[in-house]
Design an enzyme around this catalytic site. Structure first.
Site, PDB file in Angstrom:
ATOM      1  NE  ARG A 122       8.035 -37.533  -4.276  1.00 37.39           N
ATOM      2  CZ  ARG A 122       8.289 -38.637  -4.957  1.00 37.39           C
ATOM      3  NH1 ARG A 122       9.539 -39.057  -5.078  1.00 37.39           N
ATOM      4  NH2 ARG A 122       7.318 -39.337  -5.506  1.00 37.39           N
ATOM      5  CB  THR A 126      10.440 -31.652 -10.927  1.00 40.95           C
ATOM      6  OG1 THR A 126      10.078 -31.077  -9.654  1.00 40.95           O
ATOM      7  CG2 THR A 126      10.008 -30.716 -12.039  1.00 40.95           C
ATOM      8  CG  ASP A 218       1.203 -40.152  -1.577  1.00 39.04           C
ATOM      9  OD1 ASP A 218       1.234 -39.899  -0.344  1.00 39.04           O
ATOM     10  OD2 ASP A 218       1.448 -39.301  -2.441  1.00 39.04           O
ATOM     11  CG  ASP A 221      -2.440 -39.295  -0.781  1.00 38.45           C
ATOM     12  OD1 ASP A 221      -2.592 -38.234  -0.137  1.00 38.45           O
ATOM     13  OD2 ASP A 221      -2.265 -39.328  -2.014  1.00 38.45           O
TER      14      ASP A 221
END
Ligand code: PRP
Ligand code: URA
Length: 227
Positions: A122, A126, A218, A221
């Site tokens: 991503r 945005t 995330d 991560d």
């Protein structure tokens, strides 16, 4: 990630299946127990990977319930009898990076499956999906394609991955995730209403950075220790 401290109940979570909307939520206590450990920000990446794969394996069993099969004759040491065989090839399609951490769980149940990789990330500002890699079996349309990615946030990455499979002629496509935002479910249903969505939880909402709240942060991560 911005931490949100208020504990939340999961009482808004529907139980599976809600087939009328092509949405299955896995409220099995074993899955919910493992998911809760994944949500915990103190969980280390080695434990995170292991638990995510374990949940994926449990979900793999259910998402494959209606795979096409055919009757075959089999000779046991005692007699001939009729048995069952999967009739079409299955392709597991992890969305890189985070989907990779669901692969071992799936392949434990589907050792003969093909694996197609789709790399999508991503844009940070945005949240729009950007594809950087796509390698699929040339005859992927001959069977079922199961897209795996733990997070369904805006839905952009999953929709993009499904578009790539549709372009190859795939008809039987299923999505398996871990945590979904209502926004992502709505977007995916609106674009690809025939694609069943299998998830372990539907969370509350997206935040201003398009992260799922409460979510688990995330996923890439946390899986790979790149925070
Ligand atoms: C995460 C996740 C999904 C995507 C979901 O990937 O693994 O692919 O975000 O968000 P969406 O529904 O809004 O598209 P990310 O973009 O962080 O890439 P990475 O796995 O390479 O870190
Ligand atoms: N991707 C993630 O890894 N986590 C989110 O909450 C949203 C998108």
């Amino acid at each position: 990630m911005h931490g949100e401290r208020r504990p939340r109940t999961l009482s808004h979570m529907p139980s599976m299946p809600t087939a009328a909307t092509n949405l299955m939520v896995y409220d099995h206590p074993l899955i919910q127990h493992k998911l809760t450990i994944l949500r915990d920000k103190r969980t280390k990446h080695e434990d995170f990977r292991q638990l995510l794969n374990q949940i994926a394996g449990l979900m793999a069993f259910e998402v494959s319930r209606d795979l096409p099969s055919r009757a075959i004759e089999v000779e046991t040491p005692v007699a001939c009898t009729m048995g069952t065989q999967l009739a079409t090839p299955t392709t597991i399609v992890p969305i890189l990076r985070a989907g990779l951490a669901m692969m071992d769980g799936f392949l434990a149940l589907f050792p003969e499956a093909r694996v197609g990789h789709v790399g999508i990330y991503r844009d940070e500002a945005t949240a729009k999906p950007i594809t950087y890699y796509c390698k699929l079996p040339p005859d992927i349309a001959a069977g079922t394609a199961i897209i795996v990615d733990p997070m369904l946030a805006t839905g952009g990455s999953a929709i993009h991955a499904i578009n790539l499979l549709r372009a190859k002629g795939c008809r039987d496509i299923r999505f398996v995730g871990l945590v979904a935002a209502p926004e992502g479910i709505a977007a995916l249903h609106a674009t690809h209403p025939d694609v069943p969505i299998h998830v372990a939880a539907i969370d509350e909402r997206l935040n201003e950075r398009f992260y799922i709240v409460p979510g688990l942060g995330d996923a890439g991560d946390r899986i790979f220790g790149t925070q």
